[in-house]
Design an enzyme around this catalytic site. Structure first.
Site, mmCIF file in Angstrom:
data_model
loop_
_atom_site.group_PDB
_atom_site.id
_atom_site.type_symbol
_atom_site.label_atom_id
_atom_site.label_comp_id
_atom_site.label_asym_id
_atom_site.label_seq_id
_atom_site.Cartn_x
_atom_site.Cartn_y
_atom_site.Cartn_z
ATOM 1 N N ASP A 210 0.789 -1.304 0.112
ATOM 2 C CA ASP A 210 -0.090 0.069 0.098
ATOM 3 C C ASP A 210 0.895 1.190 -0.068
ATOM 4 O O ASP A 210 0.466 2.441 -0.035
ATOM 5 C CB ASP A 210 -0.907 0.091 1.092
ATOM 6 C CG ASP A 210 -2.046 1.059 1.200
ATOM 7 O OD1 ASP A 210 -2.657 1.283 0.090
ATOM 8 O OD2 ASP A 210 -2.503 1.496 2.038
ATOM 9 N N SER A 232 -6.251 12.321 -1.055
ATOM 10 C CA SER A 232 -6.333 10.992 -1.820
ATOM 11 C C SER A 232 -6.713 9.964 -0.455
ATOM 12 O O SER A 232 -6.330 10.024 0.616
ATOM 13 C CB SER A 232 -5.061 10.539 -2.479
ATOM 14 O OG SER A 232 -4.137 10.600 -1.593
ATOM 15 N N GLN A 284 -4.888 -1.482 -7.466
ATOM 16 C CA GLN A 284 -5.564 -0.626 -6.611
ATOM 17 C C GLN A 284 -6.235 0.497 -7.325
ATOM 18 O O GLN A 284 -5.628 1.071 -8.193
ATOM 19 C CB GLN A 284 -4.583 0.083 -5.368
ATOM 20 C CG GLN A 284 -5.216 0.970 -4.480
ATOM 21 C CD GLN A 284 -4.141 1.620 -3.500
ATOM 22 O OE1 GLN A 284 -3.480 2.467 -3.762
ATOM 23 N NE2 GLN A 284 -3.982 1.189 -2.187
#
Length: 295
Positions: A210, A232, A284
């Site tokens: 991530d 974000s 993602q």
């Protein structure tokens, strides 16, 4: 910032990602010591994966996970994980996990596990031709230099000691306001050895997957969250574990963003060992918006 030994940083990461049983198929996730603000998404993914792994019979390893982030989690509270045992077959097992804080869901995760077997084999993914990690500057040094330019509320993120060492081939999106192609390459590994349990190495890779990924779709626009120019958040996240690896040895994370529009950005990643084996793939989508100046 006080000096913390690499061994202590890594043992703290392992402890953070390891969940504790608290009733039938229910687990308790620890808070990050000294954490400030919103919980890092990779932390919740890794804890949820470990909760699912704990309910699967020995010898079955995670080969994929798919997660949706529902709402931001706070560093002020621990997380809870409820696992549903959806399927146990001859070779595969499937688990659903709901992560929550204070009774509110923060993430849904589905993971699939497989008993080891040999099979048809091919690999059509060449490792990018990039400088090796020992030729690149440690990112901790880059972050210390950049911290002075970051917003005051973001400086802690740049100066805090971290259990992962990262070395970027290209500059990060927060380093340069000039637009750049939507591609990034980073080496990473833990700063000290990990235990030999492969499940811990998968959890650490899920945690690291991530990092840097969502920022890839900001590169063509020359915007940075550290400068307060963009807002974000991850929306969903998927990881496929292809082969064996160690997260305490150098891994190359190659990311790209083929599309961004409508307040969302799509990003893909491939993770290679230093000898060129593709060991994981990542995808993602995230929410990404130009920040609106406060009046």
């Amino acid at each position: 910032m006080p000096e913390i030994s690499p061994e202590r940083l890594v043992s703290g990461l392992v402890r953070l990602l390891t969940v504790e049983p608290d009733g039938e198929d229910h687990f308790h996730g620890r808070r990050k010591k000294g954490g400030i603000g919103r919980v890092f998404g990779g932390e919740v993914i890794a804890q949820a994966l470990n909760a699912a792994q704990a309910t699967v019979e020995e010898g079955r390893a995670a080969h994929s996970l798919h997660a949706y982030f529902l709402r931001g989690a706070s560093e002020e509270h621990p997380s809870e994980y409820q696992v549903a045992r959806d399927f146990d077959g001859g070779s595969f097992s499937n688990r659903r996990v709901v992560a929550s804080q204070q009774g509110r869901p923060i993430l849904n995760l589905t993971a699939s596990f497989q008993k080891h077997e040999e099979g048809l084999s091919h690999r059509d993914a060449e490792m990018p031709d990039v400088p090796p990690p020992d030729e690149l500057e440690p990112e901790v040094d880059v972050r210390r230099r950049f911290a002075e330019q970051a917003r005051p509320e973001a400086r802690h993120h740049f100066l805090a000691p971290h259990p992962l060492e990262m070395r970027a081939v290209e500059g990060r999106h927060w380093m340069n306001p000039q637009p750049a192609p939507p591609r990034s390459h980073s080496w990473f590994k833990t700063v000290a050895p990990l235990p030999d349990d492969p499940a811990i190495h998968r959890a650490v890779l899920a945690y690291a997957s991530d990092m840097t990924l969502l920022g890839t779709c900001a590169l063509p626009h020359g915007l940075s969250w550290a400068r307060g120019e963009v807002v974000s958040a991850s929306l969903d996240h998927a990881v496929w574990f292809h082969d064996d690896f160690r997260a305490d040895e150098w891994l190359l994370y190659a990311t790209e963003s083929p599309w961004s529009d409508r307040g969302r950005g799509f990003n893909r990643g491939r993770i290679f060992t230093q000898d060129g084996r593709l060991v994981a793939s990542v995808a993602q989508e995230g929410m990404i918006r130009r920040a609106t100046p406060k009046s």
